[in-house]
Each structure stands twice: as structure tokens, then as C-alpha cells.
Design a protein around this motif. Structure first.
Motif, PDB file in Angstrom:
ATOM      1  N   GLY A  31      34.368  43.762  37.138  1.00  0.00           N
ATOM      2  CA  GLY A  31      34.780  44.636  36.040  1.00  0.00           C
ATOM      3  C   GLY A  31      34.063  45.967  36.051  1.00  0.00           C
ATOM      4  N   TYR A  32      32.826  45.963  36.552  1.00  0.00           N
ATOM      5  CA  TYR A  32      32.065  47.205  36.674  1.00  0.00           C
ATOM      6  C   TYR A  32      32.670  48.076  37.782  1.00  0.00           C
ATOM      7  CZ  TYR A  32      28.185  50.339  37.738  1.00  0.00           C
ATOM      8  OH  TYR A  32      27.423  51.446  37.983  1.00  0.00           O
ATOM      9  N   GLN A  33      33.025  47.463  38.897  1.00  0.00           N
ATOM     10  CA  GLN A  33      33.578  48.189  40.036  1.00  0.00           C
ATOM     11  C   GLN A  33      35.007  48.673  39.780  1.00  0.00           C
ATOM     12  OE1 GLN A  33      32.095  49.133  43.015  1.00  0.00           O
ATOM     13  NE2 GLN A  33      30.264  48.539  41.896  1.00  0.00           N
ATOM     14  N   ILE A  34      35.805  47.801  39.158  1.00  0.00           N
ATOM     15  CA  ILE A  34      37.205  48.124  38.856  1.00  0.00           C
ATOM     16  C   ILE A  34      37.391  47.842  37.372  1.00  0.00           C
ATOM     17  CG2 ILE A  34      39.619  47.692  39.425  1.00  0.00           C
ATOM     18  CD1 ILE A  34      38.579  46.381  42.061  1.00  0.00           C
ATOM     19  N   ASN A  35      37.369  48.891  36.555  1.00  0.00           N
ATOM     20  CA  ASN A  35      37.375  48.720  35.103  1.00  0.00           C
ATOM     21  C   ASN A  35      38.781  48.408  34.589  1.00  0.00           C
ATOM     22  OD1 ASN A  35      36.631  48.645  32.462  1.00  0.00           O
ATOM     23  ND2 ASN A  35      36.382  50.849  32.234  1.00  0.00           N
ATOM     24  N   ILE A  36      39.125  47.130  34.673  1.00  0.00           N
ATOM     25  CA  ILE A  36      40.406  46.665  34.133  1.00  0.00           C
ATOM     26  C   ILE A  36      40.132  45.482  33.210  1.00  0.00           C
ATOM     27  CG2 ILE A  36      41.952  47.553  35.925  1.00  0.00           C
ATOM     28  CD1 ILE A  36      41.743  44.957  37.414  1.00  0.00           C
ATOM     29  N   ARG A  37      40.898  45.401  32.140  1.00  0.00           N
ATOM     30  CA  ARG A  37      40.650  44.399  31.093  1.00  0.00           C
ATOM     31  C   ARG A  37      40.658  42.961  31.599  1.00  0.00           C
ATOM     32  NH1 ARG A  37      40.493  45.616  25.791  1.00  0.00           N
ATOM     33  NH2 ARG A  37      41.239  43.573  25.192  1.00  0.00           N
ATOM     34  N   CYS A  38      41.491  42.675  32.607  1.00  0.00           N
ATOM     35  CA  CYS A  38      41.549  41.286  33.073  1.00  0.00           C
ATOM     36  C   CYS A  38      40.247  40.858  33.756  1.00  0.00           C
ATOM     37  CB  CYS A  38      42.757  41.056  33.987  1.00  0.00           C
ATOM     38  SG  CYS A  38      42.730  41.994  35.513  1.00  0.00           S
ATOM     39  N   PHE A  39      39.351  41.820  34.077  1.00  0.00           N
ATOM     40  CA  PHE A  39      38.031  41.487  34.615  1.00  0.00           C
ATOM     41  C   PHE A  39      36.940  41.578  33.556  1.00  0.00           C
ATOM     42  CE2 PHE A  39      39.042  43.053  39.228  1.00  0.00           C
ATOM     43  CZ  PHE A  39      39.884  41.970  39.410  1.00  0.00           C
ATOM     44  N   THR A  40      37.182  42.325  32.465  1.00  0.00           N
ATOM     45  CA  THR A  40      36.112  42.578  31.498  1.00  0.00           C
ATOM     46  C   THR A  40      36.261  41.827  30.173  1.00  0.00           C
ATOM     47  OG1 THR A  40      37.255  44.545  30.656  1.00  0.00           O
ATOM     48  CG2 THR A  40      35.668  44.894  32.438  1.00  0.00           C
ATOM     49  N   HIS A  41      37.460  41.436  29.796  1.00  0.00           N
ATOM     50  CA  HIS A  41      37.691  40.746  28.517  1.00  0.00           C
ATOM     51  C   HIS A  41      38.331  39.385  28.769  1.00  0.00           C
ATOM     52  CE1 HIS A  41      37.308  44.947  27.376  1.00  0.00           C
ATOM     53  NE2 HIS A  41      36.995  44.535  26.155  1.00  0.00           N
ATOM     54  N   ASN A  42      37.569  38.317  28.526  1.00  0.00           N
ATOM     55  CA  ASN A  42      38.032  36.948  28.757  1.00  0.00           C
ATOM     56  C   ASN A  42      38.664  36.795  30.143  1.00  0.00           C
ATOM     57  OD1 ASN A  42      37.246  36.166  26.135  1.00  0.00           O
ATOM     58  ND2 ASN A  42      39.186  36.906  25.311  1.00  0.00           N
ATOM     59  N   PRO A  43      37.917  37.096  31.206  1.00  0.00           N
ATOM     60  CA  PRO A  43      38.500  37.076  32.547  1.00  0.00           C
ATOM     61  C   PRO A  43      38.881  35.673  33.019  1.00  0.00           C
ATOM     62  CG  PRO A  43      36.128  37.355  32.677  1.00  0.00           C
ATOM     63  CD  PRO A  43      36.498  37.418  31.230  1.00  0.00           C
ATOM     64  N   SER A  44      39.980  35.603  33.741  1.00  0.00           N
ATOM     65  CA  SER A  44      40.389  34.359  34.390  1.00  0.00           C
ATOM     66  C   SER A  44      41.225  34.734  35.606  1.00  0.00           C
ATOM     67  CB  SER A  44      41.208  33.480  33.444  1.00  0.00           C
ATOM     68  OG  SER A  44      42.489  34.049  33.232  1.00  0.00           O
ATOM     69  N   VAL A  45      41.313  33.811  36.535  1.00  0.00           N
ATOM     70  CA  VAL A  45      42.124  34.055  37.732  1.00  0.00           C
ATOM     71  C   VAL A  45      43.578  34.258  37.315  1.00  0.00           C
ATOM     72  CG1 VAL A  45      42.964  33.043  39.892  1.00  0.00           C
ATOM     73  CG2 VAL A  45      40.556  32.839  39.279  1.00  0.00           C
ATOM     74  N   LYS A  46      44.050  33.423  36.376  1.00  0.00           N
ATOM     75  CA  LYS A  46      45.456  33.503  35.955  1.00  0.00           C
ATOM     76  C   LYS A  46      45.800  34.873  35.352  1.00  0.00           C
ATOM     77  CE  LYS A  46      48.962  31.131  33.249  1.00  0.00           C
ATOM     78  NZ  LYS A  46      49.264  30.138  32.238  1.00  0.00           N
ATOM     79  N   SER A  47      44.962  35.368  34.438  1.00  0.00           N
ATOM     80  CA  SER A  47      45.252  36.662  33.809  1.00  0.00           C
ATOM     81  C   SER A  47      45.145  37.795  34.828  1.00  0.00           C
ATOM     82  CB  SER A  47      44.318  36.923  32.628  1.00  0.00           C
ATOM     83  OG  SER A  47      42.990  37.145  33.058  1.00  0.00           O
ATOM     84  N   SER A  48      44.186  37.675  35.746  1.00  0.00           N
ATOM     85  CA  SER A  48      44.021  38.697  36.777  1.00  0.00           C
ATOM     86  C   SER A  48      45.240  38.754  37.691  1.00  0.00           C
ATOM     87  CB  SER A  48      42.774  38.413  37.607  1.00  0.00           C
ATOM     88  OG  SER A  48      41.626  38.453  36.787  1.00  0.00           O
ATOM     89  N   LEU A  49      45.731  37.588  38.104  1.00  0.00           N
ATOM     90  CA  LEU A  49      46.903  37.553  38.982  1.00  0.00           C
ATOM     91  C   LEU A  49      48.111  38.171  38.298  1.00  0.00           C
ATOM     92  CD1 LEU A  49      46.581  33.987  40.548  1.00  0.00           C
ATOM     93  CD2 LEU A  49      46.134  36.179  41.653  1.00  0.00           C
ATOM     94  N   LYS A  50      48.305  37.835  37.030  1.00  0.00           N
ATOM     95  CA  LYS A  50      49.451  38.368  36.284  1.00  0.00           C
ATOM     96  C   LYS A  50      49.400  39.894  36.247  1.00  0.00           C
ATOM     97  CE  LYS A  50      51.782  37.848  31.847  1.00  0.00           C
ATOM     98  NZ  LYS A  50      51.751  37.237  30.519  1.00  0.00           N
ATOM     99  N   PHE A  51      48.215  40.446  35.953  1.00  0.00           N
ATOM    100  CA  PHE A  51      48.059  41.896  35.874  1.00  0.00           C
ATOM    101  C   PHE A  51      48.200  42.545  37.254  1.00  0.00           C
ATOM    102  CE2 PHE A  51      45.359  45.699  36.089  1.00  0.00           C
ATOM    103  CZ  PHE A  51      45.965  46.469  35.109  1.00  0.00           C
TER     104      PHE A  51
END
Length: 74
Positions: A31-51
Motif C-alpha cells: 500500500g505504501y508503494q502503490i497507494n490504492i485502497r484495496c492494499f490500504t483499507h481492509n486488504p484481501s486478495v479477493k478485493s485486490s483482484l477485483k480492483f
């Protein structure tokens, strides 16, 4: 026979990329390297993949981060 013998991402699923990055770096660093919510707020593999599947610029940055991780491992 592979069409892309020099492409290290060929045949690697996005889920595998996110899972390996998370195991290696952790969500906080990602989340520090790539500031996207799916890494910084309640991160999960599922939410990251969707985004990442519907956001090409973010997927490109995640793939670049993965390639950098692979090159450092060698």
C-alpha cells in the motif's frame, strides 16, 4: 511451445502475483508503494483482484513490482 519465452509474466495468474507479493512484502508495504485502497483499507486478495482486473494502470504497477521482486530474488 511457448509464444512468449522471455516474458516472465507469461502463464502467471494475477492471483499468484498478488499472493506472492503479499507473502513477500505484506499489505502495508504494498500500500505504501502503490497507494490504492484495496492494499490500504481492509486488504484481501479477493478485493485486490477485483480492483486490479478492472484498473489497467494499477495492474501494470503491481506486475512491475512483482518483476522487481523476482529480479531481486535471483
Amino acid at each position: 511451445m511457448s509464444d512468449q519465452p522471455n516474458n516472465p509474466l507469461h502463464g502467471v495468474k494475477l492471483e499468484q502475483i498478488v499472493t506472492e507479493l503479499q507473502a513477500h512484502y505484506g499489505w502495508e508495504y504494498m500500500g505504501y508503494q502503490i497507494n490504492i485502497r484495496c492494499f490500504t483499507h481492509n486488504p484481501s486478495v479477493k478485493s485486490s483482484l477485483k480492483f486490479l482486473r478492472r484498473t489497467p494502470w494499477a495492474r501494470t504497477r503491481v506486475e512491475k513490482m512483482y518483476l522487481e521482486m523476482l529480479s531481486k530474488r535471483r
